[in-house]
Design a protein around this motif. Structure first.
Motif, PDB file in Angstrom:
ATOM      1  N   ASP A   5      59.990  68.683  10.481  1.00 32.66           N
ATOM      2  CA  ASP A   5      60.835  68.946   9.303  1.00 32.66           C
ATOM      3  C   ASP A   5      61.763  70.139   9.539  1.00 32.66           C
ATOM      4  O   ASP A   5      62.743  70.333   8.820  1.00 32.66           O
ATOM      5  CB  ASP A   5      59.970  69.268   8.074  1.00 32.66           C
ATOM      6  CG  ASP A   5      59.053  68.120   7.710  1.00 32.66           C
ATOM      7  OD1 ASP A   5      59.325  66.997   8.175  1.00 32.66           O
ATOM      8  OD2 ASP A   5      58.057  68.359   6.996  1.00 32.66           O
ATOM      9  N   MET A  13      48.741  69.701   8.129  1.00 37.29           N
ATOM     10  CA  MET A  13      49.927  70.237   8.804  1.00 37.29           C
ATOM     11  C   MET A  13      49.954  69.769  10.265  1.00 37.29           C
ATOM     12  O   MET A  13      48.931  69.813  10.932  1.00 37.29           O
ATOM     13  CB  MET A  13      49.856  71.757   8.781  1.00 37.29           C
ATOM     14  CG  MET A  13      51.163  72.367   8.500  1.00 37.29           C
ATOM     15  SD  MET A  13      51.053  74.090   8.012  1.00 37.29           S
ATOM     16  CE  MET A  13      49.443  74.610   8.377  1.00 37.29           C
ATOM     17  N   SER A  14      51.102  69.322  10.739  1.00 38.58           N
ATOM     18  CA  SER A  14      51.148  68.783  12.098  1.00 38.58           C
ATOM     19  C   SER A  14      52.180  69.512  12.959  1.00 38.58           C
ATOM     20  O   SER A  14      53.327  69.716  12.544  1.00 38.58           O
ATOM     21  CB  SER A  14      51.488  67.295  12.042  1.00 38.58           C
ATOM     22  OG  SER A  14      51.814  66.836  13.328  1.00 38.58           O
ATOM     23  N   ARG A  73      53.350  76.770   6.503  1.00 45.21           N
ATOM     24  CA  ARG A  73      52.643  77.048   5.248  1.00 45.21           C
ATOM     25  C   ARG A  73      53.567  77.783   4.278  1.00 45.21           C
ATOM     26  O   ARG A  73      53.735  77.385   3.125  1.00 45.21           O
ATOM     27  CB  ARG A  73      51.404  77.889   5.555  1.00 45.21           C
ATOM     28  CG  ARG A  73      50.258  77.703   4.590  1.00 45.21           C
ATOM     29  CD  ARG A  73      48.986  78.393   5.085  1.00 45.21           C
ATOM     30  NE  ARG A  73      48.438  77.811   6.297  1.00 45.21           N
ATOM     31  CZ  ARG A  73      48.244  78.461   7.442  1.00 45.21           C
ATOM     32  NH1 ARG A  73      48.565  79.731   7.551  1.00 45.21           N
ATOM     33  NH2 ARG A  73      47.720  77.857   8.489  1.00 45.21           N
ATOM     34  N   ARG A  98      56.142  73.154   4.375  1.00 45.81           N
ATOM     35  CA  ARG A  98      56.466  71.970   5.195  1.00 45.81           C
ATOM     36  C   ARG A  98      55.187  71.390   5.794  1.00 45.81           C
ATOM     37  O   ARG A  98      54.263  72.121   6.132  1.00 45.81           O
ATOM     38  CB  ARG A  98      57.412  72.346   6.341  1.00 45.81           C
ATOM     39  CG  ARG A  98      58.718  72.977   5.905  1.00 45.81           C
ATOM     40  CD  ARG A  98      59.577  71.936   5.200  1.00 45.81           C
ATOM     41  NE  ARG A  98      60.620  72.578   4.427  1.00 45.81           N
ATOM     42  CZ  ARG A  98      61.911  72.520   4.744  1.00 45.81           C
ATOM     43  NH1 ARG A  98      62.302  71.871   5.795  1.00 45.81           N
ATOM     44  NH2 ARG A  98      62.803  73.119   3.977  1.00 45.81           N
ATOM     45  N   GLU A  99      55.178  70.065   5.945  1.00 47.46           N
ATOM     46  CA  GLU A  99      53.999  69.354   6.474  1.00 47.46           C
ATOM     47  C   GLU A  99      54.003  69.312   7.994  1.00 47.46           C
ATOM     48  O   GLU A  99      52.963  69.328   8.638  1.00 47.46           O
ATOM     49  CB  GLU A  99      54.008  67.905   5.967  1.00 47.46           C
ATOM     50  CG  GLU A  99      53.633  67.757   4.516  1.00 47.46           C
ATOM     51  CD  GLU A  99      52.182  68.123   4.273  1.00 47.46           C
ATOM     52  OE1 GLU A  99      51.330  67.577   4.998  1.00 47.46           O
ATOM     53  OE2 GLU A  99      51.920  68.959   3.391  1.00 47.46           O
ATOM     54  N   SER A 100      55.219  69.184   8.557  1.00 47.50           N
ATOM     55  CA  SER A 100      55.328  68.915   9.989  1.00 47.50           C
ATOM     56  C   SER A 100      56.403  69.794  10.617  1.00 47.50           C
ATOM     57  O   SER A 100      57.432  70.086   9.989  1.00 47.50           O
ATOM     58  CB  SER A 100      55.694  67.443  10.194  1.00 47.50           C
ATOM     59  OG  SER A 100      56.265  67.256  11.463  1.00 47.50           O
TER      60      SER A 100
END
Ligand SMILES: Cc1cc2nc3c(=O)[nH]c(=O)nc-3n(C[C@H](O)[C@H](O)[C@H](O)COP(=O)(O)O)c2cc1C
Length: 312
Positions: free
Chosen positions: A294, A1-2, A285, A289-291
């Motif tokens: 997004d 996660m960023s 989380r 979403r990863e970033s």
């Protein structure tokens, strides 16, 4: 996660930046929190020379807000570069200098001196309501706004980030003018002009008279203006106004801001950064979403055309 974001050519490790005037020059918070956890720090406003600011009282609490008329007290840009900047050197955080001036030439000269090793960007304060010259007088006039931003643009190779005033009828006019004049990003917003009255003395509660309103009281106005500005220009917008929790920060990010600044909340709880960072990670989380990128600009309206009014 960023949580990392790109902004005006800078890479911030996360989107949280300490707002000008509410975090000293950064070093004042050294023993209280790890400055390297912040995406960036904006210095208190700096002129060429040191300034004493306004007479006291300079701060009044209002419902969910703070009214201030500090009057841009500061050590001056040369003392900042000589004495403060080396102390910020060891921290892994972006250092942004808040540039002030009484004249266009002073803004440009401060910008020139501020282009020192260790400074990552310049925020142009054309929106302070608590000074008799410069400040809001420049940021409330599109022609002057263009002149100041273009002069600073010419004076430096650093990213230039004008800070917009909320005390205007249409913030998009000023956002576009700044973009045309060469700005790399926008900070949105500074404080709202206010007046608190001591009814016993029948006098203003601040020595200066009027002041700038900040804190949760201004957040819906700030989110609306940042959203309008973000739709009006291609350069990134940094949202500011009343952020005290992850949910508050997310309002701005979802409305289209690439990063956010935290101001008045620093006076209430310097632990606000850790809380918000944990809250942003939890949000990513929960939403798969990863970033954080997004989430930026993901605001959906029930009716895309129905975006301008409401309230009567
Ligand atoms: C005490 C105080 C001093 C401030 N000084 C500056 C300043 O020097 N330069 C500037 O651009 N904004 C200044 N601001 C405005 C903040 O950076 C921020 O734009 C505003 O307070 C709204 O954010 P907040 O509601 O999170 O505080 C100041 C705000 C406060 C409360």
């Amino acid at each position: 996660m960023s949580l990392a974001v790109q902004l005006a050519g800078l890479r911030l490790k996360n989107p949280l930046i300490a707002a000008s005037g509410t975090f000293g020059y950064g070093v004042e918070y050294e023993g209280i929190l790890d400055l390297s956890r912040l995406g960036g720090i904006v210095s208190k406003g700096l002129y060429l020379e040191p300034r004493d600011g306004c007479a006291v009282p300079r701060i009044v609490e209002t419902p969910s807000g703070l009214l201030n008329a500090i009057g841009l007290q500061g050590v001056g840009i040369r003392a900042f570069v000589r004495d403060v900047l080396p102390r910020l050197d060891g921290y892994d955080t972006a250092v942004i200098v808040n540039v002030c001036g009484d004249t266009v030439e002073e803004y440009a000269e401060v910008a020139r001196i501020a282009e020192a090793p260790g400074v990552d960007a310049l925020e142009i304060n054309i929106s302070c309501p608590n000074v008799k010259k410069g400040g809001m007088a420049f940021g409330g006039d599109p022609r002057m706004t263009h002149e100041v931003v273009a002069a600073v643009r010419k004076a430096t190779r650093l990213p230039v980030i004008p800070k917009l005033s909320p005390n205007v009828a249409d913030v998009t006019v000023f956002a576009r003018v700044c973009e045309e004049a060469g700005a790399d990003a926008l900070s949105c917003i500074n404080t709202l002009l206010g007046l608190a009255v001591d009814v016993e003395r029948r006098m203003p509660r601040l020595a200066f008279g009027t002041g700038g309103l900040s804190g949760p009281a201004i957040r819906p106005v700030a989110v609306r203006m940042a959203w309008q500005a973000a739709r009006a220009v291609r350069i990134p917008v940094i949202g500011i106004g009343g952020i005290a929790s992850a949910e508050d920060a997310l309002e701005f990010l979802i409305a289209g801001c690439r990063a956010v600044q935290i101001g008045t909340a620093n006076f209430v709880d310097p632990g606000v950064y850790s809380r918000i960072l944990a809250g942003l990670e939890d949000y990513l989380r929960r939403h798969g979403r990863e970033s954080i990128n997004d989430v930026v600009g993901s605001l959906r309206f029930p009716d895309a055309e129905e975006t301008g009014g409401g309230g009567c």
